[in-house]
Write an enzyme that holds these catalytic residues in place. Structure first.
Site, PDB file in Angstrom:
ATOM      1  N   GLY A   1     -24.744-101.824 -99.571  1.00 60.90           N
ATOM      2  CA  GLY A   1     -23.479-101.227 -99.987  1.00 60.90           C
ATOM      3  C   GLY A   1     -22.874-100.457 -98.844  1.00 60.90           C
TER       4      GLY A   1
ATOM      5  N   ASN B   1     -28.718 -98.193-109.061  1.00 60.59           N
ATOM      6  CA  ASN B   1     -28.394 -99.547-108.607  1.00 60.59           C
ATOM      7  C   ASN B   1     -28.468-100.444-109.823  1.00 60.59           C
ATOM      8  OD1 ASN B   1     -30.345-102.127-106.981  1.00 60.59           O
ATOM      9  ND2 ASN B   1     -28.162-102.110-107.373  1.00 60.59           N
ATOM     10  N   GLY B   2     -27.400-101.205-110.051  1.00 59.18           N
ATOM     11  CA  GLY B   2     -27.374-102.116-111.193  1.00 59.18           C
ATOM     12  C   GLY B   2     -26.076-101.971-111.959  1.00 59.18           C
TER      13      GLY B   2
ATOM     14  N   SER C   1     -28.277-114.811 -92.845  1.00 59.69           N
ATOM     15  CA  SER C   1     -29.236-115.062 -93.928  1.00 59.69           C
ATOM     16  C   SER C   1     -29.785-116.484 -93.964  1.00 59.69           C
ATOM     17  CB  SER C   1     -28.612-114.724 -95.276  1.00 59.69           C
ATOM     18  OG  SER C   1     -27.957-113.512 -95.215  1.00 59.69           O
TER      19      SER C   1
ATOM     20  N   TYR D   1     -30.424-113.937-100.622  1.00 61.72           N
ATOM     21  CA  TYR D   1     -29.376-113.408 -99.766  1.00 61.72           C
ATOM     22  C   TYR D   1     -29.323-111.879 -99.652  1.00 61.72           C
ATOM     23  CZ  TYR D   1     -24.562-112.154 -98.487  1.00 61.72           C
ATOM     24  OH  TYR D   1     -23.463-111.584 -97.913  1.00 61.72           O
TER      25      TYR D   1
ATOM     26  N   ASP E   1     -27.329-123.133 -94.571  1.00 61.13           N
ATOM     27  CA  ASP E   1     -26.858-121.815 -94.998  1.00 61.13           C
ATOM     28  C   ASP E   1     -27.615-121.446 -96.260  1.00 61.13           C
ATOM     29  OD1 ASP E   1     -25.564-119.423 -94.961  1.00 61.13           O
ATOM     30  OD2 ASP E   1     -23.536-120.238 -95.046  1.00 61.13           O
ATOM     31  N   ASP E   2     -27.733-120.135 -96.507  1.00 64.78           N
ATOM     32  CA  ASP E   2     -28.511-119.722 -97.682  1.00 64.78           C
ATOM     33  C   ASP E   2     -27.749-119.972 -98.973  1.00 64.78           C
ATOM     34  OD1 ASP E   2     -27.131-117.212 -96.370  1.00 64.78           O
ATOM     35  OD2 ASP E   2     -27.185-116.867 -98.531  1.00 64.78           O
TER      36      ASP E   2
ATOM     37  N   CYS F   1     -22.147-112.854-112.642  1.00 66.60           N
ATOM     38  CA  CYS F   1     -23.287-111.945-112.825  1.00 66.60           C
ATOM     39  C   CYS F   1     -22.771-110.686-113.510  1.00 66.60           C
ATOM     40  CB  CYS F   1     -23.874-111.572-111.466  1.00 66.60           C
ATOM     41  SG  CYS F   1     -25.189-110.337-111.568  1.00 66.60           S
TER      42      CYS F   1
ATOM     43  N   CYS G   1     -26.173-101.959-104.601  1.00 61.93           N
ATOM     44  CA  CYS G   1     -26.295-100.583-104.159  1.00 61.93           C
ATOM     45  C   CYS G   1     -27.724-100.361-103.711  1.00 61.93           C
ATOM     46  CB  CYS G   1     -26.030 -99.603-105.306  1.00 61.93           C
ATOM     47  SG  CYS G   1     -24.323 -99.566-105.843  1.00 61.93           S
TER      48      CYS G   1
ATOM     49  N   CYS H   1     -26.833-116.762-112.673  1.00 57.28           N
ATOM     50  CA  CYS H   1     -25.644-117.243-111.962  1.00 57.28           C
ATOM     51  C   CYS H   1     -25.786-118.724-111.592  1.00 57.28           C
ATOM     52  CB  CYS H   1     -25.366-116.382-110.732  1.00 57.28           C
ATOM     53  SG  CYS H   1     -26.796-116.151-109.681  1.00 57.28           S
TER      54      CYS H   1
HETATM   55  O1  LIG Z   1     -19.076-119.747 -99.474  1.00 56.70           O
HETATM   56  P1  LIG Z   1     -18.560-118.463 -98.995  1.00 56.70           P
HETATM   57  O2  LIG Z   1     -17.840-117.685-100.067  1.00 56.70           O
HETATM   58  O3  LIG Z   1     -17.718-118.563 -97.775  1.00 56.70           O
HETATM   59  O4  LIG Z   1     -19.790-117.510 -98.642  1.00 56.70           O
HETATM   60  C1  LIG Z   1     -21.061-117.912 -98.257  1.00 56.70           C
HETATM   61  C2  LIG Z   1     -21.499-117.197 -97.001  1.00 56.70           C
HETATM   62  O5  LIG Z   1     -21.467-115.757 -97.206  1.00 56.70           O
HETATM   63  C3  LIG Z   1     -22.736-115.216 -96.861  1.00 56.70           C
HETATM   64  O6  LIG Z   1     -22.780-114.844 -95.500  1.00 56.70           O
HETATM   65  P2  LIG Z   1     -22.370-113.414 -94.940  1.00 56.70           P
HETATM   66  O7  LIG Z   1     -21.593-113.614 -93.699  1.00 56.70           O
HETATM   67  O8  LIG Z   1     -21.743-112.585 -96.019  1.00 56.70           O
HETATM   68  O9  LIG Z   1     -23.746-112.669 -94.651  1.00 56.70           O
HETATM   69  P3  LIG Z   1     -25.012-113.017 -93.736  1.00 56.70           P
HETATM   70  O10 LIG Z   1     -24.700-112.539 -92.352  1.00 56.70           O
HETATM   71  O11 LIG Z   1     -26.141-112.232 -94.341  1.00 56.70           O
HETATM   72  O12 LIG Z   1     -25.300-114.468 -93.791  1.00 56.70           O
HETATM   73  C4  LIG Z   1     -23.718-116.328 -97.087  1.00 56.70           C
HETATM   74  O13 LIG Z   1     -24.874-116.149 -96.282  1.00 56.70           O
HETATM   75  C5  LIG Z   1     -22.930-117.555 -96.658  1.00 56.70           C
HETATM   76  O14 LIG Z   1     -23.035-117.737 -95.254  1.00 56.70           O
HETATM   77  N1  LIG Z   2     -23.786-102.269-107.144  1.00 59.03           N
HETATM   78  C1  LIG Z   2     -24.333-101.337-107.870  1.00 59.03           C
HETATM   79  O1  LIG Z   2     -25.532-101.303-108.103  1.00 59.03           O
HETATM   80  C2  LIG Z   2     -23.328-100.393-108.465  1.00 59.03           C
HETATM   81  C3  LIG Z   2     -23.868 -99.266-109.329  1.00 59.03           C
HETATM   82  C4  LIG Z   2     -22.824 -98.809-110.327  1.00 59.03           C
HETATM   83  N2  LIG Z   2     -22.632 -99.796-111.348  1.00 59.03           N
HETATM   84  C5  LIG Z   2     -21.520 -98.476-109.615  1.00 59.03           C
HETATM   85  O2  LIG Z   2     -20.556 -99.208-109.721  1.00 59.03           O
HETATM   86  O3  LIG Z   2     -21.482 -97.485-108.930  1.00 59.03           O
HETATM   87  S1  SF4 Z   3     -27.029-113.460-112.283  1.00 60.53           S
HETATM   88 FE1  SF4 Z   3     -27.652-114.058-110.189  1.00 60.53          FE
HETATM   89  S2  SF4 Z   3     -27.048-112.348-108.863  1.00 60.53           S
HETATM   90 FE2  SF4 Z   3     -26.988-111.602-111.010  1.00 60.53          FE
HETATM   91  S3  SF4 Z   3     -29.022-110.679-111.356  1.00 60.53           S
HETATM   92 FE3  SF4 Z   3     -29.156-112.805-112.032  1.00 60.53          FE
HETATM   93  S4  SF4 Z   3     -29.881-113.951-110.207  1.00 60.53           S
HETATM   94 FE4  SF4 Z   3     -29.148-111.956-109.506  1.00 60.53          FE
HETATM   95 MG   LIG Z   4     -24.137-116.162 -94.254  1.00 64.18          MG
END
Ligand SMILES: O=P(O)(O)OC[C@H]1O[C@H](OP(=O)(O)OP(=O)(O)O)[C@H](O)[C@@H]1O
Ligand SMILES: NC(=O)CC[C@H](N)C(=O)O
Ligand code: SF4
Ligand SMILES: [Mg+2]
Length: 533
Positions: free
Chosen positions: A74, A151-152, A357, A316, A419-420, A456, A42, A517
């Site tokens: 969001g 947010n959180g 990303s 990301y 990819d990220d 997470c 968020c 994570c």
């Molecule tokens: O392994 P998967 O579950 O398929 O997901 C991984 C992909 O999802 C995200 O991209 P996304 O298109 O959401 O956003 P971006 O445009 O910021 O890269 C991330 O950057 C990877 O490219």
């Molecule tokens: N992604 C978020 O930070 C969500 C905030 C809050 N937990 C909600 O669900 O509205």
């Molecule tokens: S578990 Fe991963 S996504 Fe969740 S707060 Fe920690 S680093 Fe971020």
């Molecule tokens: Mg991507």
């Protein structure tokens, strides 16, 4: 849409696994499931005019533009609440489902009169994506109206919920953000001698629930900006300067503020005429009034716990032009790419990326390895989220239609693609196929983050453990499954090194990142054990 069945355990040992799976399924109910990536979190935003009120600043427009800059965090719903500063009973409120541009038309902006306001853009983690759960939450207390944007995700939501309900408060939703709002309204059992002591109430809440939140809390004439003691979610401050004042360079105290803003990320500051000032410190409570800003308190973390800023903000979530810990996200992503080139070199003709990303890391890899960067994919910006499709073929196609191959750059080439992150592993396979069909002779994959293995509990909707591809296949097996010539991930140590390589404060106590994570090491302890601290 495919539905998931809850887990029924048959033995003692299965109990914990079932509990965790059901927790994840429960969290996702009522929300649109996606086929790829991590879903975001968020964004929170607040703005206040300085000097005499009514301010000449267009507060509602500033908040709206601030939220537009946070839209990537969001996309389900959004809201803005403003106050004209005079009446503690009445706030102006506009909230709704959908994108900022759909909710805040001219009429809405005109309605949102005031010299102070807060806003929110939501991706739900607790409670369904519905109108009742839209933020900011507004309640009318004995001491006037209160608005909260969050947010959180509260890790110990259940125990706090029991405590609040036990004090005779009825909650109207399952949202942890409503819970925070109501917890702040509770009169302390020892009483308050001189009206409500909001900072004391906020501090008490932070001690009861130290993870995870960045909050903006608004009363009729002030905002409290609050970051959890672990610093898990981001929050930063900006100063609105007079028109024509330069916004670059270090923040200079002598330049008069026309107003102040607080935001999850700094990426929108330049577009609203604000200069980046600094981050809100972990545990800090900042009071923002028309006279300026001041730190009210800094709430300590539980003993022996280290700071835990979400490392995935760098990987990301955040926009590349945001600043965290004194460094630009784009620069960190480039550094991740450099580190990846050191850890996993490969012979290739071109380095490229899966947009968006992955691009900064690909440039970093290119600079480190000397292999030239060349774009190979076009991303269709009008294809939205790929919701669960009934068949595997449609699932693959829904990803593939997001991208087109630049055949001229690919034909006859050994392509190294960055990819990220790989989450479910749905994106990378169709892209490799696309590149091979466009004439690539080899496709090597390098991932600028380590494998995602654990859920997470702090505001990110990571898929269930079983859905995370890294729990099913190791890197070599995944390479075979997706048709890559090779596939390697950045190491956890490498990611941490890249993230910290340029952090100005090297004080170990002051730097710390959540990697739960990736490692299963949760900052507040194992979430399924004792959440009550
Ligand atoms: O392994 P998967 O579950 O398929 O997901 C991984 C992909 O999802 C995200 O991209 P996304 O298109 O959401 O956003 P971006 O445009 O910021 O890269 C991330 O950057 C990877 O490219
Ligand atoms: N992604 C978020 O930070 C969500 C905030 C809050 N937990 C909600 O669900 O509205
Ligand atoms: S578990 Fe991963 S996504 Fe969740 S707060 Fe920690 S680093 Fe971020
Ligand atoms: Mg991507």
């Amino acid at each position: 849409m495919a539905s998931e069945s809850t887990c029924q355990h048959s033995s003692e040992e299965d109990s914990l696994a079932c509990e965790m799976k059901n927790f994840a399924i429960e969290k996702r109910r009522g929300r649109g499931a996606v086929t790829s990536g991590l879903t975001h979190e968020c964004g929170v935003f607040g703005a206040i005019g300085c000097g005499e009120w009514p301010t000449t600043l267009e507060i509602s427009q500033i908040i709206c533009w601030g939220l537009v800059a946070l839209q990537h965090r969001g996309q389900e719903s959004a809201g803005i609440v403003t106050s004209e500063g005079k009446c503690s009973k009445y706030f102006n409120i506009v909230k709704g489902m959908g994108l900022i541009s759909n909710i805040f038309n001219d009429q809405a902006i005109r309605k949102l009169k005031g010299s102070i306001g807060i806003g929110h853009t939501r991706y739900s983690t607790s409670a369904a994506s519905e109108e009742v759960n839209c933020q900011p939450f507004v309640v009318h207390t004995q001491h006037g109206a209160l608005a909260v944007a969050h947010n959180g995700e509260l890790v110990n939501c259940d125990s706090l919920r029991k405590m609040v309900l036990g004090r005779g408060v009825g909650l109207s939703t399952h949202s942890d953000s409503e819970l925070i709002t109501q917890a702040l309204c509770l009169n302390p059992p020892e009483g308050e001698s001189n009206g409500p002591d909001w900072p004391a109430r906020i501090k008490h809440l932070m001690q009861l629930a130290p993870l995870s939140y960045s909050l903006v809390i608004m009363l009729k004439n002030k905002i409290y900006a609050v970051r959890d003691p672990y610093g898990n979610r981001p929050l930063c401050l900006g100063k609105i300067l007079a028109q024509n004042e330069p916004l670059d360079g270090d923040c200079d105290d002598s330049r008069e503020a026309e107003g102040w803003v607080v935001s999850s990320e700094s990426c929108g500051f330049l577009s609203i005429g604000a200069q980046y000032v600094r981050e809100v410190f972990p545990g800090e409570i900042i009071e923002m009034t028309r006279h300026g800003i001041r730190t009210i308190d800094i709430v300590e973390r539980p003993e022996d716990k280290i700071q835990a800023f979400c490392i995935f903000e760098y990987v990301y979530f955040a926009r590349a032009d945001s600043i965290f810990e004194g460094q630009m996200v784009y620069a960190v992503r480039m550094q991740c790419g450099r580190q990846l080139a050191i850890e996993h070199p490969v012979e290739a003709d071109i380095v490229s990326s899966v947009p968006e990303s992955g691009t900064a890391a690909a440039h970093g890899f290119s600079r480190q390895s000397g292999i030239s960067f060349s774009e190979v994919l076009c991303k269709n910006r009008y294809v939205g989220r790929s919701f669960i499709q009934p068949s595997n073929r449609l699932r693959q196609l829904s990803i593939a239609k997001k991208f087109g191959a630049l055949s001229g750059s690919v034909k006859g080439k050994r392509v190294l693609l960055i990819d990220d992150s790989i989450v479910r592993g749905n994106t990378i396979g169709p892209i490799i196929k696309l590149l091979r069909n466009a004439g690539a002779t080899e496709v090597h994959i390098r991932v600028a983050s380590p494998p995602l293995l654990y859920p997470c509990y702090m505001g990110i909707n990571i898929p269930t453990t079983e859905e995370l591809i890294a729990n099913k296949l190791d890197a070599d097996e995944l390479a075979v499954a997706v048709g890559a010539n090779s596939l390697k991930y950045l190491s956890v140590e490498g990611l941490i090194k890249a993230v910290r390589s340029d952090i100005k404060s090297k004080n170990a106590h002051k730097v710390g990142h959540c990697t739960a994570c990736l490692t299963g090491e949760y900052p507040g302890g194992e979430p399924h054990k004792d959440l009550d601290w």
